[in-house]
Write a protein that holds these residues in place. Structure first.
Motif, PDB file in Angstrom:
ATOM      1  N   HIS A   1     -18.232   6.963  15.059  1.00 56.24           N
ATOM      2  CA  HIS A   1     -17.671   5.694  14.575  1.00 56.24           C
ATOM      3  C   HIS A   1     -16.152   5.709  14.556  1.00 56.24           C
ATOM      4  CE1 HIS A   1     -16.328   6.997  10.522  1.00 56.24           C
ATOM      5  NE2 HIS A   1     -17.274   7.896  10.656  1.00 56.24           N
TER       6      HIS A   1
ATOM      7  N   GLY B   1     -18.341  13.484  11.441  1.00 53.10           N
ATOM      8  CA  GLY B   1     -17.891  13.367  12.825  1.00 53.10           C
ATOM      9  C   GLY B   1     -18.982  13.122  13.854  1.00 53.10           C
TER      10      GLY B   1
ATOM     11  N   CYS C   1     -12.827   7.504  11.901  1.00 52.81           N
ATOM     12  CA  CYS C   1     -13.589   8.645  11.377  1.00 52.81           C
ATOM     13  C   CYS C   1     -12.652   9.753  10.888  1.00 52.81           C
ATOM     14  CB  CYS C   1     -14.507   9.187  12.470  1.00 52.81           C
ATOM     15  SG  CYS C   1     -15.524  10.576  11.935  1.00 52.81           S
ATOM     16  N   GLY C   2     -12.872  10.220   9.667  1.00 55.01           N
ATOM     17  CA  GLY C   2     -12.056  11.289   9.082  1.00 55.01           C
ATOM     18  C   GLY C   2     -12.130  12.581   9.879  1.00 55.01           C
TER      19      GLY C   2
ATOM     20  N   CYS D   1     -22.509  10.132  11.504  1.00 51.25           N
ATOM     21  CA  CYS D   1     -21.523  10.704  10.577  1.00 51.25           C
ATOM     22  C   CYS D   1     -21.937  10.466   9.123  1.00 51.25           C
ATOM     23  CB  CYS D   1     -20.151  10.090  10.835  1.00 51.25           C
ATOM     24  SG  CYS D   1     -18.838  10.799   9.807  1.00 51.25           S
TER      25      CYS D   1
ATOM     26  N   ASP E   1     -20.005   9.488   6.785  1.00 54.62           N
ATOM     27  CA  ASP E   1     -19.140   8.477   6.166  1.00 54.62           C
ATOM     28  C   ASP E   1     -19.957   7.406   5.427  1.00 54.62           C
ATOM     29  OD1 ASP E   1     -17.473   6.110   5.834  1.00 54.62           O
ATOM     30  OD2 ASP E   1     -16.037   7.096   7.177  1.00 54.62           O
TER      31      ASP E   1
HETATM   32 ZN   LIG Z   1     -16.888   9.874  10.274  1.00 52.93          ZN
END
Ligand SMILES: [Zn+2]
Length: 138
Positions: free
Chosen positions: A79, A41, A82-83, A12, A14
């Protein structure tokens, strides 16, 4: 072609997980031996309907890495918190059960796609937490 490239890593975007993923892979002896595909994602981004336009980009990049780098394995690192998983979850409460379900579903969908498109490719599914703990999935 050099045999030193072993894998592609799908993880991801992030910011909190960039060094965690990097360190995790170093510990596995993979420093300099993997190609990276980093997208919101990870497996959720390349399988969930809410991110449809990203799916082809991933498959084409994977095909390219197989061709250019002769990779034998895809290492997937989703993870926690996660958004993108939250977006995929929609309006439901982002409970532990729902979070787990989203990741598990994304791994299963990806497994199915890969089996069809790249039957010889090995796959390794992981779910990483901010505490660096990594949970393995089949
Ligand atoms: Zn994420």
């Amino acid at each position: 072609m050099s045999k030193k490239f072993k894998a592609m890593v799908l993880s991801c975007m992030d910011p909190r997980f960039q060094s965690l993923v990097f360190n995790y892979l170093n510990k596995k002896g993979l420093k300099g031996k993997y190609s990276a595909f980093t997208i919101a994602g990870a497996a959720v981004g390349v399988t969930h309907n809410k991110f449809k336009r990203w799916h082809t980009a991933f498959i084409e990049n994977l095909a390219t890495s197989i061709e250019l780098h002769k990779i034998e394995k895809l290492i997937v690192i989703n993870h926690r918190d996660c958004g993108a998983a939250k977006i995929a979850n929609g309006k439901k409460e982002f409970s532990l059960a729902n979070e787990n379900h989203i990741h598990k579903t994304s791994f299963q969908s990806l497994k199915k796609i890969l089996k069809k498109k790249f039957p010889k490719l090995k796959v390794d599914f992981n779910l990483m937490g901010l505490d660096k703990k990594v949970q393995k999935f089949k």
